[in-house]
Design a protein around this motif. Structure first.
Motif, PDB file in Angstrom:
ATOM      1  N   ARG A   1      -4.955  -6.348   0.854  1.00  0.00           N
ATOM      2  CA  ARG A   1      -5.762  -7.098  -0.123  1.00  0.00           C
ATOM      3  C   ARG A   1      -6.456  -8.291   0.510  1.00  0.00           C
ATOM      4  O   ARG A   1      -7.422  -8.809  -0.022  1.00  0.00           O
ATOM      5  CB  ARG A   1      -4.905  -7.557  -1.287  1.00  0.00           C
ATOM      6  CG  ARG A   1      -3.942  -8.662  -0.917  1.00  0.00           C
ATOM      7  CD  ARG A   1      -3.158  -9.104  -2.116  1.00  0.00           C
ATOM      8  NE  ARG A   1      -2.256 -10.174  -1.733  1.00  0.00           N
ATOM      9  CZ  ARG A   1      -2.042 -11.221  -2.456  1.00  0.00           C
ATOM     10  NH1 ARG A   1      -2.637 -11.365  -3.616  1.00  0.00           N
ATOM     11  NH2 ARG A   1      -1.207 -12.132  -2.042  1.00  0.00           N
TER      12      ARG A   1
ATOM     13  N   SER B   1      -0.656   2.632   7.440  1.00  0.00           N
ATOM     14  CA  SER B   1       0.506   3.340   6.903  1.00  0.00           C
ATOM     15  C   SER B   1       1.736   2.518   7.258  1.00  0.00           C
ATOM     16  O   SER B   1       1.968   2.243   8.439  1.00  0.00           O
ATOM     17  CB  SER B   1       0.641   4.730   7.510  1.00  0.00           C
ATOM     18  OG  SER B   1      -0.398   5.553   7.072  1.00  0.00           O
TER      19      SER B   1
ATOM     20  N   LEU C   1      -3.900   3.765  -1.291  1.00  0.00           N
ATOM     21  CA  LEU C   1      -4.989   4.734  -1.144  1.00  0.00           C
ATOM     22  C   LEU C   1      -4.478   6.166  -1.215  1.00  0.00           C
ATOM     23  O   LEU C   1      -5.170   7.052  -1.714  1.00  0.00           O
ATOM     24  CB  LEU C   1      -5.735   4.510   0.176  1.00  0.00           C
ATOM     25  CG  LEU C   1      -6.386   3.136   0.344  1.00  0.00           C
ATOM     26  CD1 LEU C   1      -7.037   3.033   1.724  1.00  0.00           C
ATOM     27  CD2 LEU C   1      -7.395   2.869  -0.741  1.00  0.00           C
ATOM     28  N   SER C   2      -3.301   6.410  -0.697  1.00  0.00           N
ATOM     29  CA  SER C   2      -2.677   7.732  -0.819  1.00  0.00           C
ATOM     30  C   SER C   2      -1.172   7.572  -0.744  1.00  0.00           C
ATOM     31  O   SER C   2      -0.671   6.570  -0.235  1.00  0.00           O
ATOM     32  CB  SER C   2      -3.179   8.698   0.249  1.00  0.00           C
ATOM     33  OG  SER C   2      -2.646   8.375   1.511  1.00  0.00           O
TER      34      SER C   2
ATOM     35  N   VAL D   1      -0.762   5.459   2.517  1.00  0.00           N
ATOM     36  CA  VAL D   1      -1.823   4.712   3.180  1.00  0.00           C
ATOM     37  C   VAL D   1      -2.196   3.556   2.248  1.00  0.00           C
ATOM     38  O   VAL D   1      -2.468   3.774   1.062  1.00  0.00           O
ATOM     39  CB  VAL D   1      -3.064   5.579   3.477  1.00  0.00           C
ATOM     40  CG1 VAL D   1      -4.166   4.749   4.118  1.00  0.00           C
ATOM     41  CG2 VAL D   1      -2.692   6.758   4.380  1.00  0.00           C
ATOM     42  N   LEU D   2      -2.178   2.352   2.789  1.00  0.00           N
ATOM     43  CA  LEU D   2      -2.465   1.142   2.012  1.00  0.00           C
ATOM     44  C   LEU D   2      -3.696   0.442   2.554  1.00  0.00           C
ATOM     45  O   LEU D   2      -4.036   0.590   3.732  1.00  0.00           O
ATOM     46  CB  LEU D   2      -1.272   0.176   2.093  1.00  0.00           C
ATOM     47  CG  LEU D   2       0.100   0.714   1.688  1.00  0.00           C
ATOM     48  CD1 LEU D   2       1.178  -0.331   1.971  1.00  0.00           C
ATOM     49  CD2 LEU D   2       0.112   1.113   0.237  1.00  0.00           C
ATOM     50  N   ARG D   3      -4.347  -0.339   1.686  1.00  0.00           N
ATOM     51  CA  ARG D   3      -5.443  -1.221   2.116  1.00  0.00           C
ATOM     52  C   ARG D   3      -5.001  -2.650   1.829  1.00  0.00           C
ATOM     53  O   ARG D   3      -4.630  -2.983   0.695  1.00  0.00           O
ATOM     54  CB  ARG D   3      -6.733  -0.928   1.382  1.00  0.00           C
ATOM     55  CG  ARG D   3      -7.867  -1.896   1.828  1.00  0.00           C
ATOM     56  CD  ARG D   3      -9.200  -1.664   1.146  1.00  0.00           C
ATOM     57  NE  ARG D   3      -9.711  -0.366   1.500  1.00  0.00           N
ATOM     58  CZ  ARG D   3     -10.110   0.553   0.606  1.00  0.00           C
ATOM     59  NH1 ARG D   3     -10.050   0.299  -0.685  1.00  0.00           N
ATOM     60  NH2 ARG D   3     -10.567   1.712   1.006  1.00  0.00           N
TER      61      ARG D   3
ATOM     62  N   HIS E   1      -1.097  -4.945  -1.752  1.00  0.00           N
ATOM     63  CA  HIS E   1      -1.981  -3.958  -1.142  1.00  0.00           C
ATOM     64  C   HIS E   1      -2.366  -2.879  -2.146  1.00  0.00           C
ATOM     65  O   HIS E   1      -1.630  -2.574  -3.076  1.00  0.00           O
ATOM     66  CB  HIS E   1      -1.299  -3.296   0.062  1.00  0.00           C
ATOM     67  CG  HIS E   1      -0.765  -4.273   1.066  1.00  0.00           C
ATOM     68  ND1 HIS E   1      -1.548  -5.231   1.658  1.00  0.00           N
ATOM     69  CD2 HIS E   1       0.486  -4.437   1.569  1.00  0.00           C
ATOM     70  CE1 HIS E   1      -0.813  -5.938   2.496  1.00  0.00           C
ATOM     71  NE2 HIS E   1       0.423  -5.487   2.457  1.00  0.00           N
ATOM     72  N   THR E   2      -3.522  -2.265  -1.930  1.00  0.00           N
ATOM     73  CA  THR E   2      -3.980  -1.143  -2.740  1.00  0.00           C
ATOM     74  C   THR E   2      -3.448   0.147  -2.127  1.00  0.00           C
ATOM     75  O   THR E   2      -3.574   0.360  -0.915  1.00  0.00           O
ATOM     76  CB  THR E   2      -5.523  -1.094  -2.766  1.00  0.00           C
ATOM     77  OG1 THR E   2      -6.014  -2.330  -3.291  1.00  0.00           O
ATOM     78  CG2 THR E   2      -6.032   0.062  -3.602  1.00  0.00           C
TER      79      THR E   2
ATOM     80  N   GLU F   1      -6.821  -0.731   6.585  1.00  0.00           N
ATOM     81  CA  GLU F   1      -6.049   0.394   6.077  1.00  0.00           C
ATOM     82  C   GLU F   1      -4.943   0.705   7.071  1.00  0.00           C
ATOM     83  O   GLU F   1      -5.172   0.711   8.280  1.00  0.00           O
ATOM     84  CB  GLU F   1      -6.942   1.621   5.880  1.00  0.00           C
ATOM     85  CG  GLU F   1      -7.957   1.428   4.783  1.00  0.00           C
ATOM     86  CD  GLU F   1      -8.841   2.632   4.541  1.00  0.00           C
ATOM     87  OE1 GLU F   1      -8.539   3.727   5.076  1.00  0.00           O
ATOM     88  OE2 GLU F   1      -9.841   2.479   3.832  1.00  0.00           O
TER      89      GLU F   1
END
Length: 117
Positions: free
Chosen positions: A74, A81, A104-105, A70-72, A101-102, A79
């Motif tokens: 930038r 996938s 998240l999981s 899972v990305l956020r 991207h950050t 959010e």
């Protein structure tokens, strides 16, 4: 094969936890691993089986579950996938941004639970 060292660490954690609970028998251990954690489930299962053979943990079941990436974004903060198994190139479905991207999981590796009897 870094799965061997992962199995060694898992077994050390399991032994420590079992000592806290009167050395009960291990029935099942569930391990959650992220898609980006670079764990090969088959290799970890084999290492676990080999390392528990002829020990008090022999016969314990190793259950593994993969967590999705899972990305956020930038740019827009959405959010998502990514559709591809790799997050190296993952365009945001909201704004199209491709990089930075950050995560998240998807990198996690932990014991979710132990079943003892």
């Amino acid at each position: 094969m870094h799965e061997l060292s992962i199995a060694q660490s898992l077994l050390a954690l399991i032994e420590d936890e079992m000592a806290k609970h009167d050395n009960k028998r291990l029935v099942t251990v569930k391990v959650k691993h992220g898609r980006l954690s670079a764990v090969v489930p088959e290799a970890l299962a084999m290492a676990f089986e080999v390392m528990t053979t002829d020990t008090r943990l022999a016969g314990a079941q190793l259950v593994m579950e993969e967590s999705p990436v899972v990305l956020r974004c930038r740019t827009c903060g959405r959010e998502f996938s990514p559709e591809s198994p790799s997050a190296a190139f993952a365009p945001c479905p909201g704004c199209g941004e491709e990089l930075g991207h950050t995560v998240l999981s998807g990198r996690e590796l932990y014991i979710e639970y132990l079943e003892l009897e």
